[in-house]
Design an enzyme around this catalytic site. Structure first.
Site: not given
Ligand code: FPP
Length: 239
Positions: A20, A68
């Site tokens: 996150d 998501n």
């Molecule tokens: C949450 O942070 C993150 C995600 C929903 C996506 C995670 C995906 C990756 C890191 C790609 C990795 C690839 C592989 C194959 C594992 P957020 O967007 O909710 O962050 P925020 O809370 O700051 O908005």
């Protein structure tokens, strides 16, 4: 046993990670959210390797939840692109003897991505230094619903008797099948909730929260989480 941890410390068998804070990391730098996910993907690779060095046997990353899809289409597309690119890089893990598995409902993913997922699972199935599990289009409630539906069908068809529906049977029909319960769940970025991640498997998990945003999460942060876990007293409902 790992030589990195203090003597006598047993690493958790199964670690779960909620990656996150990517969006906030990018925003702080005035960049679009997808840059945060790209950096988060680099952290994912570093942390996978370090978990293996620490002696962790299973590590599950929450990469994309069933919720998501509600994000803007360009962000969803960017994350899906990252999965595809990372699956090519995940192939390097195979050379490091790491088995790769996916959990979640694949049917909604692009067929080319589904093919790649199947290929990586197939090519790594006999490796045993660690199992890397990627939760993609995964939701704990969705997983339990899928399992209950399968069991209901077997009962309806006379393959199973209602009294044969035990915790062990349910567990064996989850996406995680033979993977042991998660011992430690790490959630960076200051949020302190489970967000539908491994809800059955986390019944006795320990939690580790930190304010660090996922792209900034380092090998040392993983060690801190594992050491904090080792120093806790898990009682599993006993005394
Ligand atoms: C949450 O942070 C993150 C995600 C929903 C996506 C995670 C995906 C990756 C890191 C790609 C990795 C690839 C592989 C194959 C594992 P957020 O967007 O909710 O962050 P925020 O809370 O700051 O908005």
């Amino acid at each position: 046993m790992s030589s990195i941890l203090p003597e006598g410390y047993q690493p958790p068998v199964h670690v779960g990670v909620i990656m996150d804070g990517n969006g906030r990391w990018a925003k702080k730098r005035g960049m679009p959210r997808k840059f945060g996910h790209r950096e988060g993907a680099k952290t994912f690779r570093t942390i996978t390797r370090h978990a293996k060095a620490l002696g962790v046997q299973y590590i599950t990353f929450y990469a994309f939840s069933t919720e998501n899809w509600k994000r803007p289409k360009d962000e969803v597309d960017a994350i899906m692109d990252l999965f595809e690119k990372n699956l090519d890089e995940v192939r390097d893990f195979i050379e490091e003897n790491i088995r790769v598995r996916f959990i979640g409902d694949r049917s909604m993913l692009n067929p080319r991505l589904q093919e790649k997922m199947k290929g990586v699972e197939e090519d790594s199935k006999d490796f045993d230094s660690m199992t890397l599990i990627l939760a993609i289009n995964y939701g704990g409630r969705d997983e339990i619903t899928h399992t209950v539906r399968q069991i209901a069908l077997d009962v309806k068809n006379g393959i199973l008797q209602p009294e044969e529906v035990t915790q062990e049977l349910i567990q064996s029909r989850l996406y995680t099948e033979e993977i042991p319960d998660v011992d430690l769940i790490i959630r960076p970025s200051g949020e302190q909730r489970l967000s539908n991640f491994l809800i059955w498997q986390a019944a006795y998990a320990e939690y580790y929260f930190t304010n660090i945003l996922w792209p900034d999460f380092t090998k040392k942060d993983l060690e801190d989480a594992v050491i904090a876990y080792c120093e806790r007293n898990r009682r599993f409902g006993g005394v």
